[in-house]
Design a protein around this motif. Structure first.
Motif, PDB file in Angstrom:
ATOM      1  N   VAL A 169      31.542   2.788 -49.325  1.00 55.45           N
ATOM      2  CA  VAL A 169      30.779   3.700 -49.675  1.00 55.45           C
ATOM      3  C   VAL A 169      29.192   3.109 -49.148  1.00 55.45           C
ATOM      4  O   VAL A 169      28.553   4.118 -48.437  1.00 55.45           O
ATOM      5  CB  VAL A 169      30.732   4.135 -50.980  1.00 55.45           C
ATOM      6  N   SER A 170      28.939   1.992 -49.580  1.00 52.21           N
ATOM      7  CA  SER A 170      27.559   1.427 -49.062  1.00 52.21           C
ATOM      8  C   SER A 170      27.408   1.359 -47.593  1.00 52.21           C
ATOM      9  O   SER A 170      26.538   1.610 -47.015  1.00 52.21           O
ATOM     10  CB  SER A 170      27.222   0.035 -49.676  1.00 52.21           C
ATOM     11  N   GLU A 171      28.749   1.009 -46.838  1.00 52.39           N
ATOM     12  CA  GLU A 171      28.387   0.710 -45.414  1.00 52.39           C
ATOM     13  C   GLU A 171      28.586   2.317 -44.888  1.00 52.39           C
ATOM     14  O   GLU A 171      28.013   2.364 -43.740  1.00 52.39           O
ATOM     15  CB  GLU A 171      29.870  -0.096 -45.102  1.00 52.39           C
ATOM     16  N   ASP A 172      29.503   3.006 -45.249  1.00 57.01           N
ATOM     17  CA  ASP A 172      29.580   4.279 -44.758  1.00 57.01           C
ATOM     18  C   ASP A 172      30.035   5.454 -45.576  1.00 57.01           C
ATOM     19  O   ASP A 172      31.154   5.451 -46.021  1.00 57.01           O
ATOM     20  CB  ASP A 172      30.920   4.377 -43.806  1.00 57.01           C
ATOM     21  N   PRO A 173      28.776   5.867 -46.252  1.00 56.06           N
ATOM     22  CA  PRO A 173      29.022   7.035 -47.337  1.00 56.06           C
ATOM     23  C   PRO A 173      30.001   8.341 -46.846  1.00 56.06           C
ATOM     24  O   PRO A 173      30.563   8.739 -47.859  1.00 56.06           O
ATOM     25  CB  PRO A 173      27.564   7.668 -47.529  1.00 56.06           C
ATOM     26  N   ARG A 174      30.324   8.493 -45.886  1.00 53.33           N
ATOM     27  CA  ARG A 174      30.986   9.519 -45.409  1.00 53.33           C
ATOM     28  C   ARG A 174      32.445   9.227 -45.009  1.00 53.33           C
ATOM     29  O   ARG A 174      33.294   9.810 -44.163  1.00 53.33           O
ATOM     30  CB  ARG A 174      30.357  10.321 -43.988  1.00 53.33           C
ATOM     31  N   HIS A 175      32.825   7.938 -45.229  1.00 55.40           N
ATOM     32  CA  HIS A 175      34.133   7.298 -45.056  1.00 55.40           C
ATOM     33  C   HIS A 175      35.052   8.215 -45.774  1.00 55.40           C
ATOM     34  O   HIS A 175      34.929   8.656 -46.838  1.00 55.40           O
ATOM     35  CB  HIS A 175      34.032   6.084 -45.774  1.00 55.40           C
TER      36      HIS A 175
END
Length: 399
Positions: A169-175
Motif C-alpha cells: 500500500v505504501s508503494e502503490d495506494p491504488r494497488h
C-alpha cells in the motif's frame, strides 16, 4: 455556509501518497423501516438546532477540522439534515445526503448483516468454525467460530497490520488486491490469543466472515449484500467497489496539511484492500436506511437479535463512538448521557463515520466528516467529534 478559506485543494502529491497509504493501514486497524427523502431538510426547534449548527460550524473552522460535515437525524417520518462547510473545496458546494462517501468500518455492520441473516436461515450457525467452513485456512485458526469473528474475540492476526501488506500500500495506494486472498498476508501466523478469551479489533475477522458466507452459499459476497441487505432495506446508492473511483456526486475526503490546507484523498486508495472490512461506498441517505433497519431488527428474527445484542463491556469500535462503548455481534452499543443507541463507527483516509439508531429503528443518526480522525492520528479532534456526536444523540433521543 461559505466555503472554507483554504483557497483550493490539491491532488495528492508524492510526499503525501505515503502518508495516505499509512493512514489507510491505520484505519483498517483500527422491520422494513424505510426513511423518507433524507435530502429534504426540515427545521429543528430553533434553540437546539441553532446550537447543533454552531457546533458544526466551529468544527469545520478548526485548523485541523474537516472541510465538510453532514449529520442526518431521523425520528419516525421526520428528517433533519445538518451540515457545515463544503463537499468539495474546489466547487464550494455544500454536502448533500445523496453524496457518495466511503463508510470505512461501518462496512463491518454490513458483513454482520449478511452473516446473521444466513444464520437466521440456517445456512450458517454462530458456533460454526473456520475449520468446518473454510478448511483451507491455516489449521491454527480452525477452532475460531463465526460468533468470535463477529464480536472480535477470534484472535486472528490483522492482515492490514502485516508488513508485506503495508509495503504494498505504501508503494502503490491504488494497488488492486485479490480481496479473497487478503488473509494470506498472515497465513503463517498463529492466533494472537485463545479464541474467546479477550477482545481485539481485527480487520481479518470480517474478511473471514465474508468468506464463510460465500462458502456456505456458493454465492459471491457482493451478491449476498445485494440480496440480503440492499434490496430488503431499499438501498439504491450503496456498493462494494474494487477500484479507487467514487460514483458522482461524492463527498470529497481530505487529509489536512497544517501548513497548506486540505489534500484531496477521496480516490487515493483502492477499496480492494479493505473489502468486507471497510470497502463499502454509500450515501448519508442510504446509510440512514441501513442503520434503521439493521439496528432496528428488520433483517433478523428476535432469536438472532438476542444473540447479537450480547455485549462485551469496554470493547471499543474504531474509532470510539459517543459515550461508553460495548461490542455485540457486528454492532456496538453506545451509552450516552441521554440514552443508548446501537451502530458502528469507521475511519479511512478522508472520512470518519458514525451510524447509529435506537433498538426499535425509529430514531437514527448518521454523522460524517470529511477527514480521518482516530486515537492515534488526532486524538484531540476525535475527542471533540465524539462530544458533538453525543450532543446529536441527545437531540435525537430528546426529540
Amino acid at each position: 455556509m461559505s466555503p472554507r478559506p483554504y483557497g483550493h485543494s490539491r491532488r495528492i502529491r508524492p510526499s503525501l501518497r505515503l502518508a495516505a497509504a499509512t493512514a489507510v493501514c491505520g484505519a483498517l486497524l483500527g422491520a422494513s423501516v424505510l426513511p423518507a427523502q433524507a435530502a429534504a431538510d426540515r427545521n429543528p426547534p430553533p434553540d437546539r438546532g441553532a446550537a447543533l449548527r454552531q457546533e458544526l460550524r466551529e468544527l469545520v473552522g478548526r485548523p485541523d477540522g474537516p472541510p465538510g460535515v453532514i449529520a442526518v437525524l431521523r425520528d419516525g417520518d421526520r428528517t433533519r439534515v445538518y451540515r457545515a462547510g463544503v463537499a468539495d473545496v474546489e466547487s464550494g458546494r455544500p454536502p448533500r445526503a445523496t453524496d457518495h462517501m466511503r463508510i470505512a468500518s461501518v462496512a463491518k455492520a454490513f458483513s454482520g448483516a449478511v452473516a446473521l441473516s444466513l444464520v437466521d436461515r440456517g445456512r450458517l450457525h454462530l458456533d460454526d468454525t473456520i475449520g468446518e467452513v473454510l478448511p483451507e485456512q491455516p489449521e491454527a485458526w480452525h477452532e475460531v467460530t463465526l460468533r468470535q469473528l463477529l464480536n472480535h474475540t477470534s484472535g486472528l492476526p490483522d492482515y492490514s497490520a502485516s508488513q508485506p501488506f503495508i509495503d504494498i500500500v505504501s508503494e502503490d495506494p491504488r494497488h488492486h488486491f485479490d480481496s479473497r486472498r487478503l488473509l494470506e498476508f498472515v497465513a503463517d501466523e498463529d492466533l494472537e490469543f485463545e479464541p474467546g478469551s479477550r477482545y481485539l479489533y481485527s480487520n481479518s475477522d470480517n474478511i473471514a466472515v465474508a468468506l464463510m458466507a460465500e462458502a456456505a452459499t456458493g454465492r459471491r459476497y457482493e451478491t449476498l449484500l445485494r440480496e440480503l441487505v440492499y434490496q430488503p432495506l431499499g438501498l439504491t446508492d450503496t456498493s462494494l467497489p474494487q477500484g479507487y473511483r467514487l460514483p458522482e456526486p461524492f463527498l470529497h475526503g481530505y487529509q489536512i496539511d497544517p501548513q497548506e490546507g486540505p489534500v484531496d484523498v477521496s480516490e487515493a486508495v483502492s477499496a480492494s484492500g479493505a473489502w468486507a472490512a471497510g470497502g463499502i461506498v454509500s450515501t448519508p441517505k442510504d446509510l440512514t436506511a441501513f442503520i434503521r433497519g439493521y439496528a432496528g431488527g428488520a433483517l433478523l428474527s428476535e432469536r438472532i437479535r438476542r444473540q447479537q445484542f450480547t455485549f462485551i463491556p469496554g470493547a471499543l469500535s474504531q474509532p470510539p463512538g459517543p459515550g461508553r462503548t460495548e461490542a455485540g455481534l457486528a454492532i456496538y452499543r453506545y451509552t450516552t448521557r441521554c440514552g443508548t443507541v446501537y451502530g458502528h463507527t469507521g475511519n479511512t483516509p478522508g472520512y470518519t463515520q458514525l451510524a447509529a439508531a435506537t433498538a426499535d429503528g425509529e430514531r437514527s443518526l448518521t454523522f460524517s466528516i470529511t477527514t480521518q480522525t482516530s486515537l492515534t492520528n488526532n486524538p484531540e479532534l476525535l475527542a471533540r467529534v465524539r462530544e458533538i456526536q453525543e450532543d446529536f444523540v441527545c437531540a435525537l433521543l430528546r426529540g
